[in-house]
Write a protein that holds these residues in place. Structure first.
Motif, mmCIF file in Angstrom:
data_model
loop_
_atom_site.group_PDB
_atom_site.id
_atom_site.type_symbol
_atom_site.label_atom_id
_atom_site.label_comp_id
_atom_site.label_asym_id
_atom_site.label_seq_id
_atom_site.Cartn_x
_atom_site.Cartn_y
_atom_site.Cartn_z
ATOM 1 N N ASP A 26 0.858 -1.184 0.000
ATOM 2 C CA ASP A 26 0.000 0.000 0.000
ATOM 3 C C ASP A 26 0.895 1.236 0.000
ATOM 4 N N PRO A 27 1.023 1.913 -1.144
ATOM 5 C CA PRO A 27 1.943 3.056 -1.230
ATOM 6 C C PRO A 27 1.537 4.238 -0.358
ATOM 7 N N ARG A 28 0.290 4.313 0.046
ATOM 8 C CA ARG A 28 -0.159 5.425 0.896
ATOM 9 C C ARG A 28 0.575 5.429 2.236
ATOM 10 N N PHE A 29 0.812 4.220 2.750
ATOM 11 C CA PHE A 29 1.424 4.084 4.071
ATOM 12 C C PHE A 29 2.790 3.400 4.009
ATOM 13 N N LYS A 30 3.261 3.144 2.769
ATOM 14 C CA LYS A 30 4.511 2.402 2.579
ATOM 15 C C LYS A 30 4.476 1.121 3.411
ATOM 16 N N LYS A 46 5.546 -1.890 8.440
ATOM 17 C CA LYS A 46 5.365 -0.458 8.228
ATOM 18 C C LYS A 46 6.417 0.269 9.053
ATOM 19 N N ASP A 67 -10.442 4.019 2.574
ATOM 20 C CA ASP A 67 -10.598 5.230 3.385
ATOM 21 C C ASP A 67 -9.988 5.135 4.772
ATOM 22 N N GLU A 69 -6.605 2.877 7.311
ATOM 23 C CA GLU A 69 -5.481 1.952 7.331
ATOM 24 C C GLU A 69 -5.936 0.520 7.615
ATOM 25 N N GLU A 248 8.620 2.459 -3.333
ATOM 26 C CA GLU A 248 8.190 3.753 -3.864
ATOM 27 C C GLU A 248 8.144 3.783 -5.383
ATOM 28 N N SER A 281 0.453 0.786 -10.109
ATOM 29 C CA SER A 281 0.495 1.562 -8.872
ATOM 30 C C SER A 281 -0.649 2.571 -8.819
ATOM 31 N N PRO A 282 -1.390 2.621 -7.691
ATOM 32 C CA PRO A 282 -1.345 1.596 -6.651
ATOM 33 C C PRO A 282 -2.236 0.433 -7.006
ATOM 34 N N CYS A 285 -8.033 -0.789 -3.726
ATOM 35 C CA CYS A 285 -8.511 -0.891 -2.354
ATOM 36 C C CYS A 285 -10.016 -1.112 -2.333
#
Length: 288
Positions: A26-30, A46, A67, A69, A248, A281-282, A285
């Protein structure tokens, strides 16, 4: 470690998982996550820290929510959300699955709908069977009936093709796909599996598939257009289960494996190697 390959395969995590599956970056939270189906846990890394979520049942997949984690968890009797330490039922499967089925691989499409497969519980005396389902707007429908082991799924860049690995049909199939409705049709065999068993898969930005092979100690890169074998990447574990792109630049392939009943040094471990192509990417979800 990787033998005759241009890729440098590394062990990310030396823990030997019983049935590691479903990696997801999940690139939002690496955040890299995966499941141990038999171990009934969702694992994630993480900020360099590894943590886990205990599930009350075998967990076939954990898909990030759009929306938060949290995750959507494909469990034995239902699809649940997991947010802030709390499980909530999204879709009840008690009257959908046979009592000896469990959820297997699951993914979300670009519309946030959940595609999920059913398979026979591990160690069961029943022959392999199940279906591929879609959970859309509160409703569950069968998309592919009479599957053996519903496994890897992916969508082409233009969202006009759907790829699906049915492990005990010994093939990866491709369908015409309508993104708006979620309908699939015109099933045809992309390639036949002559050795070992095709398991989970992912797709890169050039529409090539990267397919894990159970019993095969390898990842195969295949053309999404023709099914042609493009490359073989040896993995130092017998039961290679699935893969996903991450980091990334989305050029690292993460690979899961299963360790139950095996005694190889790396059986059941989590691996990675750098590639020269980006993943999609990504990844998608779940929208609730």
């Amino acid at each position: 470690m990787s033998g005759l390959s241009r890729y440098n395969v590394e062990v990310v995590d030396s823990t030997r998982y019983a049935l590691g599956e479903g990696p997801y970056y999940d690139p939002r939270f690496k955040r890299l996550s995966w499941v141990d189906i038999i171990g009934q846990k969702v694992w994630f890394i993480k900020n360099g820290k590894k943590e886990c979520i205990d599930a009350p049942q075998p967990v076939g997949a954990a898909i990030p929510l759009a929306d938060s984690e949290g995750f959507a968890l494909a469990l034995k009797d239902g699809i649940y959300t997991y947010e802030n330490g709390k499980l909530s039922l999204m879709a009840d499967l008690k009257d959908v699955y046979k009592d000896y089925w469990r959820s297997n691989d699951a993914k979300a499409d670009a519309k946030g709908r959940i595609w999920f497969g059913a398979s026979v519980i591990d160690g069961s005396d029943h022959e392999a069977e199940g279906n591929l389902y879609l959970f859309d707007n509160g409703k569950i429908g069968i998309k592919v009936e009479g599957t053996k082991i519903a496994n890897g799924m992916a969508w082409s860049f233009d969202k006009k093709k759907f790829f699906f690995s049915d492990s005990f049909e010994h093939a990866v199939f491709v369908f015409d796909y309508d993104e708006e409705s979620g309908s699939i049709n015109n099933r045809r065999e992309l390639f036949h599996v002559d050795e070992n068993i095709s398991d989970g898969l992912t797709i890169d930005s050039e529409d090539n598939l990267w397919v894990a092979f159970w019993g095969g100690s390898r990842i195969e890169k295949r053309s999404g257009a023709t099914g042609e074998l493009l490359e073989v990447i040896p993995i130092p574990a017998k039961q290679v289960t699935s893969c996903c792109f991450g980091d990334e630049d989305m050029k690292t392939l993460y690979v899961t494996s299963a360790g139950t009943g095996l005694d190889g040094e790396y059986d059941g471990c989590l691996f990675r190697f750098r590639t020269d192509v980006k993943g999609v990417s990504p990844d998608y979800c779940v929208k609730i």
